[in-house]
Design a protein around this motif. Structure first.
Motif, PDB file in Angstrom:
ATOM      1  N   PHE A 836      10.674   7.727   9.987  1.00 52.50           N
ATOM      2  CA  PHE A 836      10.251   8.082   8.626  1.00 52.50           C
ATOM      3  C   PHE A 836       8.834   8.656   8.614  1.00 52.50           C
ATOM      4  O   PHE A 836       8.558   9.657   7.957  1.00 52.50           O
ATOM      5  CB  PHE A 836      10.356   6.863   7.713  1.00 52.50           C
ATOM      6  N   VAL A 837       7.918   8.020   9.330  1.00 53.78           N
ATOM      7  CA  VAL A 837       6.529   8.483   9.332  1.00 53.78           C
ATOM      8  C   VAL A 837       6.444   9.897   9.902  1.00 53.78           C
ATOM      9  O   VAL A 837       5.735  10.769   9.372  1.00 53.78           O
ATOM     10  CB  VAL A 837       5.647   7.514  10.141  1.00 53.78           C
ATOM     11  N   SER A 838       7.189  10.165  10.982  1.00 54.95           N
ATOM     12  CA  SER A 838       7.155  11.501  11.581  1.00 54.95           C
ATOM     13  C   SER A 838       7.766  12.530  10.641  1.00 54.95           C
ATOM     14  O   SER A 838       7.349  13.697  10.627  1.00 54.95           O
ATOM     15  CB  SER A 838       7.918  11.496  12.917  1.00 54.95           C
ATOM     16  N   GLN A 839       8.760  12.139   9.818  1.00 55.28           N
ATOM     17  CA  GLN A 839       9.322  13.054   8.830  1.00 55.28           C
ATOM     18  C   GLN A 839       8.248  13.467   7.821  1.00 55.28           C
ATOM     19  O   GLN A 839       8.109  14.651   7.486  1.00 55.28           O
ATOM     20  CB  GLN A 839      10.499  12.401   8.097  1.00 55.28           C
ATOM     21  N   VAL A 840       7.502  12.481   7.324  1.00 47.75           N
ATOM     22  CA  VAL A 840       6.441  12.771   6.349  1.00 47.75           C
ATOM     23  C   VAL A 840       5.385  13.672   6.975  1.00 47.75           C
ATOM     24  O   VAL A 840       4.948  14.668   6.381  1.00 47.75           O
ATOM     25  CB  VAL A 840       5.825  11.463   5.825  1.00 47.75           C
ATOM     26  N   GLU A 841       4.997  13.333   8.204  1.00 42.25           N
ATOM     27  CA  GLU A 841       3.964  14.119   8.878  1.00 42.25           C
ATOM     28  C   GLU A 841       4.420  15.560   9.095  1.00 42.25           C
ATOM     29  O   GLU A 841       3.662  16.515   8.853  1.00 42.25           O
ATOM     30  CB  GLU A 841       3.626  13.456  10.221  1.00 42.25           C
ATOM     31  N   GLN A 842       5.659  15.738   9.547  1.00 45.37           N
ATOM     32  CA  GLN A 842       6.176  17.088   9.810  1.00 45.37           C
ATOM     33  C   GLN A 842       6.244  17.899   8.517  1.00 45.37           C
ATOM     34  O   GLN A 842       5.932  19.098   8.508  1.00 45.37           O
ATOM     35  CB  GLN A 842       7.553  16.985  10.458  1.00 45.37           C
ATOM     36  N   THR A 843       6.651  17.268   7.408  1.00 42.83           N
ATOM     37  CA  THR A 843       6.755  17.979   6.127  1.00 42.83           C
ATOM     38  C   THR A 843       5.375  18.396   5.622  1.00 42.83           C
ATOM     39  O   THR A 843       5.195  19.507   5.102  1.00 42.83           O
ATOM     40  CB  THR A 843       7.470  17.095   5.096  1.00 42.83           C
ATOM     41  N   LEU A 844       4.387  17.516   5.746  1.00 42.14           N
ATOM     42  CA  LEU A 844       3.026  17.862   5.326  1.00 42.14           C
ATOM     43  C   LEU A 844       2.502  19.056   6.111  1.00 42.14           C
ATOM     44  O   LEU A 844       1.862  19.966   5.544  1.00 42.14           O
ATOM     45  CB  LEU A 844       2.103  16.651   5.512  1.00 42.14           C
ATOM     46  N   LYS A 845       2.771  19.065   7.431  1.00 42.86           N
ATOM     47  CA  LYS A 845       2.295  20.181   8.257  1.00 42.86           C
ATOM     48  C   LYS A 845       3.045  21.464   7.917  1.00 42.86           C
ATOM     49  O   LYS A 845       2.461  22.551   7.900  1.00 42.86           O
ATOM     50  CB  LYS A 845       2.488  19.835   9.732  1.00 42.86           C
ATOM     51  N   GLU A 846       4.351  21.341   7.647  1.00 47.96           N
ATOM     52  CA  GLU A 846       5.163  22.538   7.369  1.00 47.96           C
ATOM     53  C   GLU A 846       4.665  23.256   6.121  1.00 47.96           C
ATOM     54  O   GLU A 846       4.588  24.495   6.098  1.00 47.96           O
ATOM     55  CB  GLU A 846       6.623  22.134   7.194  1.00 47.96           C
ATOM     56  N   PHE A 847       4.300  22.487   5.059  1.00 46.38           N
ATOM     57  CA  PHE A 847       3.869  23.111   3.808  1.00 46.38           C
ATOM     58  C   PHE A 847       2.337  23.149   3.670  1.00 46.38           C
ATOM     59  O   PHE A 847       1.835  23.599   2.629  1.00 46.38           O
ATOM     60  CB  PHE A 847       4.463  22.342   2.623  1.00 46.38           C
ATOM     61  N   ASP A 848       1.629  22.670   4.713  1.00 50.44           N
ATOM     62  CA  ASP A 848       0.157  22.709   4.720  1.00 50.44           C
ATOM     63  C   ASP A 848      -0.405  22.030   3.463  1.00 50.44           C
ATOM     64  O   ASP A 848      -1.167  22.631   2.690  1.00 50.44           O
ATOM     65  CB  ASP A 848      -0.326  24.151   4.814  1.00 50.44           C
ATOM     66  N   VAL A 849       0.000  20.786   3.254  1.00 52.17           N
ATOM     67  CA  VAL A 849      -0.397  20.032   2.057  1.00 52.17           C
ATOM     68  C   VAL A 849      -1.447  19.001   2.449  1.00 52.17           C
ATOM     69  O   VAL A 849      -1.280  18.272   3.436  1.00 52.17           O
ATOM     70  CB  VAL A 849       0.845  19.321   1.457  1.00 52.17           C
ATOM     71  N   PRO A 850      -2.529  18.884   1.673  1.00 48.93           N
ATOM     72  CA  PRO A 850      -3.504  17.808   1.928  1.00 48.93           C
ATOM     73  C   PRO A 850      -2.821  16.458   1.743  1.00 48.93           C
ATOM     74  O   PRO A 850      -2.218  16.200   0.694  1.00 48.93           O
ATOM     75  CB  PRO A 850      -4.594  18.050   0.865  1.00 48.93           C
ATOM     76  N   PRO A 851      -2.903  15.571   2.721  1.00 45.34           N
ATOM     77  CA  PRO A 851      -2.180  14.291   2.627  1.00 45.34           C
ATOM     78  C   PRO A 851      -2.578  13.444   1.427  1.00 45.34           C
ATOM     79  O   PRO A 851      -1.758  12.716   0.881  1.00 45.34           O
ATOM     80  CB  PRO A 851      -2.533  13.590   3.940  1.00 45.34           C
ATOM     81  N   ASN A 852      -3.861  13.559   0.982  1.00 45.60           N
ATOM     82  CA  ASN A 852      -4.304  12.702  -0.115  1.00 45.60           C
ATOM     83  C   ASN A 852      -3.781  13.144  -1.477  1.00 45.60           C
ATOM     84  O   ASN A 852      -4.101  12.539  -2.495  1.00 45.60           O
ATOM     85  CB  ASN A 852      -5.838  12.626  -0.137  1.00 45.60           C
ATOM     86  N   THR A 853      -2.966  14.221  -1.522  1.00 47.40           N
ATOM     87  CA  THR A 853      -2.346  14.633  -2.788  1.00 47.40           C
ATOM     88  C   THR A 853      -0.901  14.121  -2.900  1.00 47.40           C
ATOM     89  O   THR A 853      -0.249  14.337  -3.915  1.00 47.40           O
ATOM     90  CB  THR A 853      -2.334  16.164  -2.906  1.00 47.40           C
ATOM     91  N   LEU A 854      -0.406  13.479  -1.845  1.00 49.50           N
ATOM     92  CA  LEU A 854       0.950  12.924  -1.862  1.00 49.50           C
ATOM     93  C   LEU A 854       0.870  11.399  -1.887  1.00 49.50           C
ATOM     94  O   LEU A 854       0.190  10.795  -1.059  1.00 49.50           O
ATOM     95  CB  LEU A 854       1.733  13.368  -0.611  1.00 49.50           C
ATOM     96  N   GLN A 855       1.548  10.786  -2.858  1.00 47.85           N
ATOM     97  CA  GLN A 855       1.564   9.332  -2.983  1.00 47.85           C
ATOM     98  C   GLN A 855       3.018   8.837  -2.906  1.00 47.85           C
ATOM     99  O   GLN A 855       3.885   9.324  -3.630  1.00 47.85           O
ATOM    100  CB  GLN A 855       0.928   8.894  -4.305  1.00 47.85           C
ATOM    101  N   LEU A 856       3.261   7.866  -2.014  1.00 41.04           N
ATOM    102  CA  LEU A 856       4.595   7.300  -1.834  1.00 41.04           C
ATOM    103  C   LEU A 856       4.667   5.982  -2.578  1.00 41.04           C
ATOM    104  O   LEU A 856       3.846   5.089  -2.360  1.00 41.04           O
ATOM    105  CB  LEU A 856       4.895   7.074  -0.345  1.00 41.04           C
ATOM    106  N   GLU A 857       5.663   5.860  -3.479  1.00 44.21           N
ATOM    107  CA  GLU A 857       5.836   4.634  -4.245  1.00 44.21           C
ATOM    108  C   GLU A 857       6.903   3.770  -3.593  1.00 44.21           C
ATOM    109  O   GLU A 857       8.062   4.188  -3.451  1.00 44.21           O
ATOM    110  CB  GLU A 857       6.235   4.955  -5.696  1.00 44.21           C
ATOM    111  N   LEU A 858       6.503   2.553  -3.173  1.00 40.59           N
ATOM    112  CA  LEU A 858       7.412   1.603  -2.552  1.00 40.59           C
ATOM    113  C   LEU A 858       7.633   0.439  -3.508  1.00 40.59           C
ATOM    114  O   LEU A 858       6.696  -0.030  -4.144  1.00 40.59           O
ATOM    115  CB  LEU A 858       6.842   1.078  -1.230  1.00 40.59           C
ATOM    116  N   THR A 859       8.882  -0.035  -3.599  1.00 38.74           N
ATOM    117  CA  THR A 859       9.155  -1.167  -4.490  1.00 38.74           C
ATOM    118  C   THR A 859       8.672  -2.462  -3.861  1.00 38.74           C
ATOM    119  O   THR A 859       8.687  -2.624  -2.638  1.00 38.74           O
ATOM    120  CB  THR A 859      10.666  -1.266  -4.802  1.00 38.74           C
ATOM    121  N   GLU A 860       8.273  -3.412  -4.725  1.00 41.42           N
ATOM    122  CA  GLU A 860       7.759  -4.686  -4.232  1.00 41.42           C
ATOM    123  C   GLU A 860       8.830  -5.451  -3.465  1.00 41.42           C
ATOM    124  O   GLU A 860       8.540  -6.148  -2.495  1.00 41.42           O
ATOM    125  CB  GLU A 860       7.255  -5.531  -5.410  1.00 41.42           C
TER     126      GLU A 860
END
Length: 988
Positions: A836-860
């Motif tokens: 999962f982490v590598s999926q997120v990393e690859q997608t951020l690099k593919e679209f050249d997105v600053p990581p601090n603009t993406l927030q992942l919401e996880l349920t408690e």
């Protein structure tokens, strides 16, 4: 002499002319016969070839037109709804490439067609009123079966054939089936004929015509070659409600003119040759007759002498060999029926040339004995002739010129005793076979025992002398009736044999099963002379059979019937209308939370509990009912003949009465190894009557009812209703549609803005929506659980991540949006992926997105799973710079003991705590505590579900950082969000 010469010449000429005419006529007749045979062969070949093409054409049509039945079944299955048509037609079009298009025609009017491209003109075409096709459409409607029409000029252009199948919907209220419309399949003639390469018939020298013959005047479908066929071979095609005929004949006809000339010329040449030969033969015959007369007189005496000698030799029935003193064969005489012996002795060669070493030794010893005593007989040897062994007995006589002089030759007679040797060998084999492992008893025609073998004595315990002269009934066990033995001897009388299982008694009184075979022996007059009985003790095999049945039909743990036996009994109950006028019920019982007992106390306790549960079920059902273990902690009870009144309410009442007894039995705790275990059960019941066809259907219904009982809170009883199956079907259908939602662009993302305390939009939460083509907007509460159960959430979640990153990438060029934060929800199924982490990393690099603009919401609630894996992945995401929000905080099971160790940026107060917060309820205290906890842990706090300005102000006063809810903005399209952001920022 001259008159005689000329007379004989004239006779020879006359005979030659007669022979010429006769042979010429015979040759012409033979030529005619040959022609007929040739024509017959050619017709057979042509018919075979034509049948092959007809078969391919018929098979292609049958294969392609079978799609109509698929569409008709689906229309009836979905009650006339046809939204599935494009997807199903597309898949079928790959299977039936010859089809030009499929169509559905409610009330006879084409409303759906696939493929649409090139067939747009078909839409709206009324098949029932069309001048050309209406009559045959009406005919298909009247016959209520598929009808193949054509050839016709197609609306979309070109000639083709149309197969229509009328579709009738079943009236659920018992009324007459209603005509819905047609399912149609259209095949262009060019495509159809090219698919079977019909033109190859012409390439192979045949003119052909393909006709439709069930009309008043035959319709030409296709032809090649001659306009009119005079004597064709014909093949009829069996097609839906129509008749097609394929006929052909050679392009040059069955008898080309060149063959006729060749036949006449050959007949003429043969007649001339034969006439010439007859003429010469007649002239030569007179000369041969004169020469033969002279020779016969000179050889008559020699012939008579030879005849007398041959008669004498023929009178000797055995082979006779003359052998010289040196062992050379001087002469060999054999009868006509023993010519094979002659191969073993070559005149002029040693007698031992073709004999084996053993036979040569016997031969030599016999000759030596005859040399001493002048004669010898009785020696036996064998010879292998043509892969068969022959046995001979020798008689040797010495020939001497005078008494007491040296032997000049030996005369040897060989008598064939092969039959006698074979008979002796068969007797030895029969004696050995008689002493087999199976018992054998032989009785005479009066059924008195005359002989038994050793196996009989061993199995029965009787010695042979104890049973000789007694009837076989001495072994009778008394278990079989007199009618059994009457039927046995009646079959022996009619068929000559009997075979079957029988029970007999040993000498010690023990009764045992045996497999008995009795055969009748008849004499030359076909009268019964003996009876031969063979038998074997099958006690062990019967025991094995019982053991195998126990393994195949009973559960090894509970000793209850297993699934196979239950289904067999249900099948037997339904067999031959067995439930006519009666009703039975099937109860599906499941132990609630049984897995917890296995996990906590171990499988040994779990197995003991299953045994005790099986015992209680048996104690609370009737003897004629069947209790079975279906698998795991699931049990099935077949209540036979619950009710004979066909009143469903009474049947349900009686089944529920049995269920009540079982519920009460399970109210008592199970005492296992000194510990009390309380286990509840959930029961589903389905009523089985004469309309049930497959036992598995009724079992499935009871299982659905059981799941409904569990959903109602467990420890419940639920009867099957059709609505349960409909819900399952609807869920399966929804799951199937969801699998294609991404490819069909049915999924959309709405966004709900997130506001700061000064009411500035600083971010948004992406919310997934599904716009179903038929259902409209489907609630996420409906399809998200299905996506998680089927793991479709993985491709869907990846699509959401990529869409969010695509938007963030596009906004980097907008200065006002470059710090905008997009929050997306992550399912526990997604987060549990190893990559999962590598999926997120690859997608951020593919679209050249600053990581601090993406927030992942996880349920408690996700935090209740593998703590180590969650912490490790969160830290990896934080190392990328991605923000993490903990959604629905306060509703889950997170432990505060390790919450402070999680790299969480934001706590999200669940909307259930925000409701009525301004009134000072308990929710207010909880919300205030969460805000204080979040800030103490260095986390940002956001509240969702803010509906009123009072709630906003209260949360703002308590220090809440961010806000989200309908009171601020509803979820909207991404374009509307950009407009709203621009408007809000300008106001500020």
């Amino acid at each position: 002499m001259s008159d005689s010469f000329f007379t004989k010449s004239r006779n020879a000429l006359s005979i030659s002319i007669f022979a010429f005419v006769l042979v010429f006529a015979a040759s012409l007749s033979l030529s005619y016969v040959f022609h007929e045979q040739h024509t017959k062969s050619e017709r057979a070949k042509s018919l075979s070839l034509l049948s092959t093409y007809a078969y391919h054409l018929e098979h292609t049509l049958d294969h392609s037109l079978s799609s109509n039945y698929t569409f008709a079944s689906l229309v009836r299955e979905f009650g006339g709804f046809t939204r599935w048509f494009p997807a199903v037609a597309a898949s079928l079009h790959d299977i039936y490439p010859q089809v030009n298009n499929f169509a559905l025609s409610p009330d006879g009017i084409v409303s759906k067609v696939y493929p649409l491209e090139g067939n747009e003109g078909v839409l709206g075409f009324n098949q029932l009123t069309d001048a050309e096709q209406g009559e045959e459409a009406q005919k298909a409607l009247i016959k209520k079966e598929m009808l193949l029409s054509g050839p016709v000029e197609l609306v979309q252009g070109g000639a083709g054939v149309v197969a229509r199948l009328p579709i009738y919907l079943i009236d659920r209220w018992g009324g007459k089936d209603k005509f819905w419309g047609f399912s149609s399949t259209v095949i262009k003639l060019d495509t159809l004929l090219n698919s079977v390469n019909l033109d190859d018939l012409y390439q192979q020298g045949l003119s052909y015509q393909l006709l439709r013959t069930d009309t008043t005047k035959p319709m030409m479908i296709s032809q090649k070659g001659a306009e009119v066929l005079h004597d064709p071979v014909t093949v009829e095609l069996d097609l839906p409600s129509v008749s097609w005929t394929l006929q052909a004949e050679p392009v040059d006809g069955w008898l080309p003119i060149r063959y006729l000339g060749a036949y006449v010329l050959c007949s003429l040449l043969v007649a001339v040759v034969v006439a010439r030969f007859v003429f010469l033969a007649y002239r030569m015959s007179d000369q041969r007759s004169q020469l033969a007369y002279l020779l016969s007189e000179r050889t008559q005496e020699a012939h008579q002498t030879a005849q007398r000698l041959m008669s004498t030799l023929q009178a000797i029935p055995d082979p006779m060999i003359e052998i010289s003193e040196q062992g050379l064969v001087l002469d060999v005489h054999v009868p006509n029926d023993e010519l094979e012996v002659k191969r073993c002795f070559d005149i002029g060669a040693p007698y031992a040339k073709h004999l084996s070493s053993e036979a040569s030794e016997v031969f030599g010893a016999a000759l030596a004995q005859a040399r001493e005593t002048m004669s010898h007989r009785g020696s036996i040897f064998s010879v292998l002739i043509a892969q068969k062994t022959y046995w001979f007995e020798m008689s040797v006589v010495c020939n001497q010129v005078e008494q007491h002089q040296d032997v000049s030759s030996f005369v040897v007679l060989l008598r064939d005793i092969t039959v006698r040797q074979d008979a002796e060998e068969q007797l030895r084999i029969a004696a050995t076979a008689f002493e087999t492992q199976d018992g054998i008893l032989i009785s005479n025609k009066d059924n008195c025992i005359i002989r038994v073998n050793k196996a009989f004595e061993r199995i029965s315990g009787y010695a042979e002398e104890e049973v000789l002269g007694r009837p076989p009934s001495v072994l009778s066990s008394g278990r079989h009736t007199a009618e059994f033995y009457v039927e046995m001897y009646e079959r022996l009388r009619k068929e000559g044999s009997w075979e079957g299982e029988i029970w007999n008694r040993r000498k010690n009184g023990q009764i045992y099963p045996e497999w008995l075979s009795i055969s009748t022996v008849r004499d030359k007059d076909q009268q019964v002379s003996h009876y031969v009985a063979t038998f074997k003790d099958i006690s062990e095999s019967k025991a094995s059979e019982r053991k195998i049945r126990q393994l195949n039909y009973y559960d090894s743990l509970t000793r209850l019937a297993n699934r196979s036996l239950l289904i067999e009994e249900m099948t037997e109950l339904l067999k031959d209308n067995g439930l006519a006028g009666r009703q039975s019920a099937v109860m599906f019982i499941d132990l609630d939370h049984f897995k917890d007992i296995n996990d906590v106390w171990g499988h040994k306790v779990g197995d003991h509990l299953l045994q005790e549960a099986a015992s209680r079920l048996n104690q609370n059902t009737r003897q004629q009912d069947t209790v079975a273990r279906f698998g795991g902690d699931e049990f099935l009870i077949l209540l036979q003949d619950v009710d004979v009144s066909l009143n469903l309410d009474r049947a349900a009442y009686r089944a529920s009465h049995v269920a009540d007894r079982i519920f009460k039995a399970f109210e008592q705790p199970f005492q296992l190894e000194g510990v009390d275990y309380q286990v509840s059960i959930s029961i589903g019941i389905a009523i089985m009557d004469e309309h049930v066809i497959d036992p598995l259907d009724i079992i499935k219904q009871s299982e659905l009812a059981m799941y409904e009982a569990k959903a109602a809170g467990r420890s419940q009883l639920c009867f099957f209703k059709n609505s349960m199956q409909e819900r399952v079907f609807e869920r399966v259908q929804l799951e199937g549609d969801l699998r294609h939602a991404i490819d069909n662009n049915e999924l959309i993302l709405h966004v709900q803005p997130q506001w700061s305390v000064d009411k500035k939009i600083i971010g948004a939460e992406a919310l997934l929506r599904w716009h179903h083509p038929d259902r409209g907007l489907v609630s996420p509460a409906t399809f998200i659980p299905i996506a998680e159960e089927t793991r479709l959430i993985l491709p869907i979640g990846n699509w959401v991540l990529r869409m969010a990153c695509q938007w963030l990438s596009d906004w980097q060029s907008n200065q006002a949006m470059e710090t905008f934060v997009m929050s997306i929800n992550v399912s526990a199924v997604q987060f549990s992926q190893d990559d999962f982490v590598s999926q997120v990393e690859q997608t951020l690099k593919e679209f050249d997105v600053p990581p601090n603009t993406l927030q992942l919401e996880l349920t408690e609630s996700m935090l209740a799973h593998d703590e180590g894996d969650i912490v490790r992945k969160m830290q990896a995401l934080k190392s990328l710079g991605v923000l993490i929000s903990l959604d629905d905080f306060g509703t889950g099971y997170s432990s505060l003991s390790y919450l402070h160790r999680l790299p969480i940026d934001q706590l999200k107060i669940d909307q259930s705590f925000v409701m009525n917060i301004e009134r000072g309820t308990k929710n207010a205290s909880l919300a205030e505590s969460i805000i204080s906890l979040g800030h103490s842990l260095g986390m940002e706090v956001i509240a969702e579900g803010v509906e009123t300005s009072e709630q906003f102000d209260w949360l703002k006063d308590k220090g809440c950082d961010l806000f989200q809810g309908f009171g601020l903005a509803r979820p909207m399209a991404i374009g509307d969000l950009l407009v709203l952001c621009e408007s809000v920022n300008q106001q500020i």
